[in-house]
Write a protein that holds these residues in place. Sequence first.
Motif, mmCIF file in Angstrom:
data_model
loop_
_atom_site.group_PDB
_atom_site.id
_atom_site.type_symbol
_atom_site.label_atom_id
_atom_site.label_comp_id
_atom_site.label_asym_id
_atom_site.label_seq_id
_atom_site.Cartn_x
_atom_site.Cartn_y
_atom_site.Cartn_z
ATOM 1 N N HIS A 52 0.867 -1.188 0.000
ATOM 2 C CA HIS A 52 0.000 0.000 0.000
ATOM 3 C C HIS A 52 0.896 1.227 0.000
ATOM 4 C CE1 HIS A 52 -3.640 -2.300 0.905
ATOM 5 N NE2 HIS A 52 -2.806 -3.079 1.554
ATOM 6 N N GLU A 53 0.567 2.167 -0.875
ATOM 7 C CA GLU A 53 1.368 3.395 -0.925
ATOM 8 C C GLU A 53 0.757 4.421 0.023
ATOM 9 O OE1 GLU A 53 2.574 4.862 -4.884
ATOM 10 O OE2 GLU A 53 2.010 6.857 -4.157
ATOM 11 N N TYR A 54 1.577 5.047 0.900
ATOM 12 C CA TYR A 54 1.045 6.048 1.828
ATOM 13 C C TYR A 54 1.745 7.392 1.724
ATOM 14 C CZ TYR A 54 5.020 4.567 4.735
ATOM 15 O OH TYR A 54 6.287 4.260 5.192
ATOM 16 N N PHE A 55 2.777 7.481 0.890
ATOM 17 C CA PHE A 55 3.497 8.762 0.780
ATOM 18 C C PHE A 55 4.203 8.806 -0.559
ATOM 19 C CE2 PHE A 55 7.035 11.711 1.592
ATOM 20 C CZ PHE A 55 6.322 12.778 2.128
ATOM 21 N N PHE A 56 4.224 10.000 -1.183
ATOM 22 C CA PHE A 56 4.937 10.142 -2.457
ATOM 23 C C PHE A 56 5.358 11.590 -2.607
ATOM 24 C CE2 PHE A 56 5.545 10.638 -6.981
ATOM 25 C CZ PHE A 56 6.113 9.430 -7.373
#
Length: 209
Positions: free
Chosen positions: A112-116
């Motif tokens: 799961h991506e939570y920051f970019f």
Amino acid sequence: MGKFQVIDHPLIQHKLTIIRDKNCGTKVFREVVDEIAMLMAYEVSRDMPLEDVEIETPITMSTQKTLSGKKVAIVPILRAGLGMVDGILELIPAAKVGHVGMFRDEETLKPHEYFFKMPEDIDSRQLFVVDPMLATGGSAIMAIDSLKKRGASNIKFVCLVAAPEGVKVLQDAHPDVDIYTAALDDHLNEQGYIVPGLGDAGDRLFGTK
Ligand code: PRP
Ligand code: URA
């Protein structure tokens, strides 16, 4: 198909053995990950393009080599990738750094991506995506998907320990991406951990377990 390279320099193999040991504490783990990342950066940057530059030495005018081509950005996959940034910056101090936060669901093993957050010009940079572990490959694939969606096209993936399963799926999903690892391990266990591996890289780096 992109390059797949195991960077098995004796110094790297020796240092990897130190951090694989379950009795290696947080301080040494952090220091040695940093050292391995620096040694790997030397090899990962081997194909950087050069151009001629005219300089004057104390003796004479001379044509010498200087780096040309795309500037570098290092992209650690949080958290554990953070441990590799400073070592690479030692060799490439002008590199920019972007961050992509991913966590793996412990049940499904899905990322799961939570920051970019990236430098604005990632589309014109050579990106080194770094994460100590390439296990199922899900986190690396999703991080690189996100980078490509924002225009990145020149990507190398650098890890310390890879599972054959992860290498295969990453090569299939992103055949243009070169993969560098310090070791290709045996397999993944049922919990998705690399065997023999080094355990949970984030927890070992930050002392969270
Ligand atoms: C670890 C590791 C990779 C990922 C690899 O991160 O640092 O990002 O697992 O597994 P995969 O190839 O199966 O996706 P984790 O999700 O444990 O997060 P953390 O770094 O914050 O501990
Ligand atoms: N993530 C880790 O930190 N270690 C593994 O062995 C697999 C995924």
